[in-house]
Motif scaffolding. Sequence first.
Motif, PDB file in Angstrom:
ATOM      1  N   LEU A 188      -1.070   6.292  -9.435  1.00  0.00           N
ATOM      2  CA  LEU A 188      -0.457   7.006  -8.227  1.00  0.00           C
ATOM      3  C   LEU A 188      -0.110   5.783  -7.311  1.00  0.00           C
TER       4      LEU A 188
ATOM      5  N   PHE B  13       0.522   3.988  -3.866  1.00  0.00           N
ATOM      6  CA  PHE B  13      -0.095   3.653  -2.858  1.00  0.00           C
ATOM      7  C   PHE B  13       0.663   3.604  -1.715  1.00  0.00           C
ATOM      8  N   PRO B  14       0.048   4.291  -0.515  1.00  0.00           N
ATOM      9  CA  PRO B  14       1.010   4.641   0.509  1.00  0.00           C
ATOM     10  C   PRO B  14       1.479   3.136   1.226  1.00  0.00           C
ATOM     11  N   ASP B  15       2.565   3.353   1.658  1.00  0.00           N
ATOM     12  CA  ASP B  15       3.369   2.012   2.108  1.00  0.00           C
ATOM     13  C   ASP B  15       2.698   1.776   3.562  1.00  0.00           C
ATOM     14  N   HIS B  16       2.671   0.493   3.993  1.00  0.00           N
ATOM     15  CA  HIS B  16       2.102   0.006   5.179  1.00  0.00           C
ATOM     16  C   HIS B  16       3.017  -0.969   5.952  1.00  0.00           C
ATOM     17  N   ASP B  17       3.236  -1.116   7.094  1.00  0.00           N
ATOM     18  CA  ASP B  17       4.060  -2.200   7.748  1.00  0.00           C
ATOM     19  C   ASP B  17       3.779  -3.412   7.151  1.00  0.00           C
ATOM     20  N   GLU B  18       4.645  -4.215   6.913  1.00  0.00           N
ATOM     21  CA  GLU B  18       4.539  -5.472   6.426  1.00  0.00           C
ATOM     22  C   GLU B  18       4.902  -6.433   7.208  1.00  0.00           C
TER      23      GLU B  18
END
Lengths: 214, 315, 61
Positions: C43, C45-50
């Motif tokens: 699945l 994984f939701p993206d995050h601010d990098e």
Amino acid sequence: MAAESSWTAKVRSATVEKFEPEDLLPDHQPAYVSSWIYVFGVLTIASLAMIILSGFVLTFEGPAWWHSSNVGHYVNSVHLWSVELFFIFMVVHLWGKFWMAAWRGKRLATWITGCLAFFASIITGFTGYIIQTNFDSQWIATQAKDGFNAMGIGAFFNTLNTGQAILLHVSLLPLVLGIIVVWHIILVRRKGVVPPMEEVDSATRSVETMEVKK
Amino acid sequence: MSRRLSTVDPSKKWSGPTRKYDLVKEFVIAFLVIAVAALTLAGLFSSPDEKAITLQSWSKAAPADFVQTAAGELAGTTTSASYGPPYNNAADGQKILGISPAKVVGVHIPINPAQSFVIEPLKISADVPTRAAIDAWNSAPEKVRTGWATAYADALAKDGKATSLADTKNEYGPVPTLVTSLLAMAKSGGLDGALTTSDTNMPTNFTKPLLFLADGGTYFSDLASAQHLGGDQWGVMNETGSWPGQSWLWLYSFWYQIDPFKSSEDADVLVMTLMGVLSLLLVFLPLIPGLRKIPYLIPVHRLIWKKWYRRSSKS
Amino acid sequence: MRFLEINLNHPAHYFTFGPFSVSAGNLAIIIFMFLIFAAALILPFPDHDEHKPQSSSREES
């Protein structure tokens, strides 16, 4: 700081000074920490918290309460299912860490404390099974005694001594497991999350070299 | 030929790109998820609670099994009478490589089944024939006692259903009286109390009644086998009813299903030792050549860090 | 305190293959473990601010 000779100063520099606040309670993680595999560690801890909370209730009411009270039986069920969840997530966490070779980069102690937590959990769970004060606990205690007796352990840990098993299950073993788990978590925070493995196509030779290089 | 995508030193502190992360929030969410899951599973599936067996319930449900066991305790033929350490010196205990760890440690929980399970509890009885039978037993030489008890135990076993037999050939001595009195005491519930309070008036230790119960020939073990709890039925990881059990003990349980363990007299010490060695292998796996290479040979990590590898190969 | 209870207080069903024997309850737990492990691998994984590399104060020698 390094010139300090007092024992206190030495302990301080070996412990608390090793930590930066943002290591212990981080609000950022390396960009590669981006997978659902990372949730199983915290789910294991959360299950342990639920085991302890339901265990508190069972402790205050005593070991035989749950046979005669519907509320007691429900709390016992919460305790049991929290244990099942705890082991499910702990084992999946272990699988994940194995496939990540998460012991790389001087993280051997983290791996070892994790294994010790697993074994301590099995023994703690086992003592829980033999203090159910029902048919299941009678059968398990009379069967398991042979294993411990054969090793010479039975002389000191007598599975048929229910009082001893209760004390082990609610005081000594949770303390031991608690210390191991806290130690494990501190190591995880101190060392940080292991970075991705280098990709190696053929022989694992270069991997070995890389490991020794550190 | 090697596609080196990164040259990260895993022992160095990460100085590359990071992402936002909230440890406390993650824990709180995880706890709420687990709390809801555990409360729901407990509500849906409840938990097993098969009533404990007492010596009273055993003697009422299977009196023939009970009297055969009691006679066996006097004859010294039951499991606990022939156990060895930590209970007595009747045997050496299980051996591994010629050594018996139990014997090395010695007798720590002294139990003489004939005295502990039969004679001592019967001393509470005020019944005159019973007291006379106890005196006759205690004053007879060991060899004579064993002869009486063995003859009676054999006769009871041969009959299979009797709870007492007439001494037509005058070979059982006081044993029938002792066994019959013990059965009556067990049926009344008195034996449960007598065995648990023999060492202290406020008991927390159930070694004696449980050892006696486990000595039983069929009753207790048949109840367990019916629930798939026998050692040869993967019973270690099973639970009463249809609930899941200690599935994490699958490997420990597995060894009891196969040879040489299945048919060995020393199965327990062999399996415990083997599991100890395997546990050490797991603990020190990162140091063991071969085993520690498995994650490199089967690249599950490609899936775990797929995003990272994808972006590394782009840059 | 028992809502919508699914009664498990009856003899278990066992699956047996050679020397292996496993109760339906234990098998369900084991299958669930493999499923969540596989799901975690597959699945997204939701993206995050990098964020770009941090300042050197986070660097350890």
